[in-house]
Enzyme design. Structure first.
Site, short mmCIF file in Angstrom:
data_model
loop_
_atom_site.label_atom_id
_atom_site.label_comp_id
_atom_site.label_asym_id
_atom_site.label_seq_id
_atom_site.Cartn_x
_atom_site.Cartn_y
_atom_site.Cartn_z
N LYS A 49 0.85 -1.35 -0.17
CA LYS A 49 -0.04 0.10 0.01
C LYS A 49 0.77 1.27 0.00
O LYS A 49 0.32 2.21 -0.20
CB LYS A 49 -1.11 0.11 1.25
CG LYS A 49 -1.89 -1.05 1.38
CD LYS A 49 -2.29 -1.09 2.79
CE LYS A 49 -3.13 -2.44 3.09
NZ LYS A 49 -3.53 -2.45 4.45
N GLY A 50 2.13 0.99 0.17
CA GLY A 50 3.04 2.34 0.81
C GLY A 50 3.10 3.34 -0.61
O GLY A 50 3.36 4.25 -0.32
N ASP A 106 7.31 3.15 -2.31
CA ASP A 106 7.32 4.52 -1.55
C ASP A 106 8.80 4.85 -1.31
O ASP A 106 9.26 5.96 -1.35
CB ASP A 106 6.57 4.29 -0.33
CG ASP A 106 6.63 3.00 0.47
OD1 ASP A 106 7.53 2.10 0.03
OD2 ASP A 106 6.07 2.76 1.44
N ASP A 109 14.93 0.77 0.60
CA ASP A 109 15.48 0.66 1.89
C ASP A 109 16.65 -0.61 1.78
O ASP A 109 17.71 -0.34 1.16
CB ASP A 109 14.57 0.18 2.83
CG ASP A 109 15.41 0.17 4.37
OD1 ASP A 109 16.23 0.46 4.43
OD2 ASP A 109 14.48 -0.36 5.23
N LYS A 137 16.90 5.58 1.07
CA LYS A 137 17.65 5.68 2.27
C LYS A 137 19.02 5.46 1.87
O LYS A 137 19.38 4.78 1.08
CB LYS A 137 17.38 4.49 3.40
CG LYS A 137 15.87 4.77 3.76
CD LYS A 137 15.79 3.80 5.16
CE LYS A 137 14.23 4.23 5.73
NZ LYS A 137 14.21 3.09 6.59
N PHE A 158 13.65 5.38 10.24
CA PHE A 158 12.49 5.05 10.03
C PHE A 158 11.41 6.16 10.01
O PHE A 158 11.28 6.99 10.92
CB PHE A 158 11.85 4.17 11.03
CG PHE A 158 10.55 3.41 10.89
CD1 PHE A 158 10.66 2.24 9.90
CD2 PHE A 158 9.26 3.67 11.03
CE1 PHE A 158 9.38 1.83 9.33
CE2 PHE A 158 8.23 3.38 10.82
CZ PHE A 158 8.28 2.19 9.97
N ASP A 165 3.93 3.72 6.55
CA ASP A 165 3.13 3.42 7.67
C ASP A 165 4.10 3.01 8.68
O ASP A 165 5.19 2.42 8.55
CB ASP A 165 2.00 2.29 7.30
CG ASP A 165 2.60 0.80 7.18
OD1 ASP A 165 3.53 0.99 6.25
OD2 ASP A 165 2.14 0.05 8.12
P1 IMP Z 1 13.06 -2.86 0.85
O1 IMP Z 1 12.50 -4.07 0.53
O2 IMP Z 1 13.95 -3.12 2.38
O3 IMP Z 1 14.05 -1.77 -0.02
O4 IMP Z 1 11.98 -1.98 1.46
C1 IMP Z 1 10.91 -1.45 0.79
C2 IMP Z 1 9.69 -1.52 1.59
O5 IMP Z 1 9.63 -1.58 3.19
C3 IMP Z 1 9.06 -0.37 1.25
O6 IMP Z 1 8.08 -0.53 0.21
C4 IMP Z 1 8.30 0.06 2.63
O7 IMP Z 1 7.06 -0.57 2.62
C5 IMP Z 1 9.07 -0.40 3.65
N1 IMP Z 1 9.76 0.36 4.56
C6 IMP Z 1 11.08 0.50 4.26
N2 IMP Z 1 11.73 1.70 5.20
C7 IMP Z 1 10.53 2.19 5.57
C8 IMP Z 1 10.46 3.24 6.51
O8 IMP Z 1 11.08 4.01 6.89
N3 IMP Z 1 8.99 3.74 6.93
C9 IMP Z 1 8.08 2.97 6.31
N4 IMP Z 1 8.27 1.95 5.59
C10 IMP Z 1 9.39 1.46 5.09
MG MG Z 2 5.64 -1.01 1.15
#
Ligand code: IMP
Ligand code: MG
Length: 187
Positions: A49-50, A106, A109, A137, A158, A165
Site C-alpha cells: 500500500k506504501g 514508496d 531501503d 535511504k 524510519f 506506515d
Molecule cells: P526494502 O525491500 O528493504 O527496500 O524495503 C522497501 C519496503 O519497506 C517499502 O516498500 C516500505 O513499505 C518498507 N519500508 C522501508 N523503510 C521504511 C520506513 O522508513 N518507513 C515505512 N516503511 C518502510
Molecule cells: Mg511498502
C-alpha cells in the site's frame, strides 16, 4: 502504546519533508520521466500500500497514456525492521508481456522489494522495468538495485506519512516525518 491510539499527527517528532516540497519535487520527477521514458505502451505498477499516495500524485502529473496496475507485496511485518522476505500477496501479475513498466514504490531501503518485483516482471516477459521511488535511504543495500527515479535521498531512519506506515497507520499524513522514539519499536 495501545495500537488503537497510533496514527495521530502528534506522534511525529519532526517533519522531514513537507507537502509543498514534495509537490515541487513531483513536478520535476514527472517531467523527467515523461522526457526520458520510451514511447509506446506503459504500465505503471503501484506497489501497495506504501506507494499509493506517491503514485496518485505522480501519475496525475504524467501527460501520456498509461495503464495503472497494482501489486500487493509485503516485506515488513509490523515493526520498523525489514523482515528480509518479500511476499507476493497477489496470485496473478498484470499482463506486462512486451511492455515497459514504471514500477512505483514508496521507499528504497534494503532493495529487496524492488529487486524481487523487477526479477518477477522480467521473468514474465516485460520489455523493461523502470523504477521510481519517493524516498531512497542513504545506506548500503542488501540487494544490488538502484531506482531510476528518486524523489529524495534521506538518512537511514524510519519514516512515516505520505503513504508510509507504522503498524498500518500514518499513511494519510500529508508529509514525511519521523516518529517519536517512544512510539516506534524495532521488532
Ligand atoms: P526494502 O525491500 O528493504 O527496500 O524495503 C522497501 C519496503 O519497506 C517499502 O516498500 C516500505 O513499505 C518498507 N519500508 C522501508 N523503510 C521504511 C520506513 O522508513 N518507513 C515505512 N516503511 C518502510
Ligand atoms: Mg511498502
Amino acid at each position: 502504546m495501545n495500537p488503537q491510539e497510533l496514527g495521530r499527527a502528534e506522534d511525529i517528532e519532526r517533519i522531514l519533508i513537507d507537502e509543498k516540497v514534495i509537490e515541487k519535487r513531483l513536478d520535476a520527477m514527472a517531467e523527467q520521466i515523461d522526457r526520458e521514458f520510451p514511447s509506446g505502451p506503459i504500465v505503471a505498477l503501484i506497489l501497495l500500500k506504501g506507494a499509493l499516495v506517491f503514485a496518485a500524485d505522480l501519475l496525475r502529473r504524467l501527460p501520456r497514456p498509461l495503464d495503472i496496475e497494482c501489486l500487493k507485496v509485503a516485506s515488513y511485518h509490523g515493526g520498523t525492521e525489514s523482515s528480509g522476505v518479500v511476499t507476493f500477496l497477489d496470485h496473478a501479475l498484470p499482463d506486462v508481456q512486451g511492455r515497459h513498466v514504471l514500477l512505483l514504490d514508496d521507499i528504497l531501503d534494503t532493495g529487496r522489494t524492488l529487486q524481487a518485483v523487477t526479477q518477477r516482471l522480467l521473468s514474465e516477459g516485460c520489455a523493461a522495468v523502470h523504477t521510481a521511488v519517493l524516498l531512497a535511504k542513504d545506506r548500503t543495500r542488501e540487494a544490488e538495485i538502484d531506482a531510476d527515479y528518486v524523489g529524495f535521498v534521506i538518512g537511514d531512519e524510519f519514516v512515516v506519512g505520505y503513504g508510509l506506515d507504522y503498524k498500518g497507520r500514518y499513511r494519510n499524513l500529508p508529509f514525511v516525518g519521523v516518529l517519536k522514539s517512544d512510539i516506534a519499536t524495532p521488532h
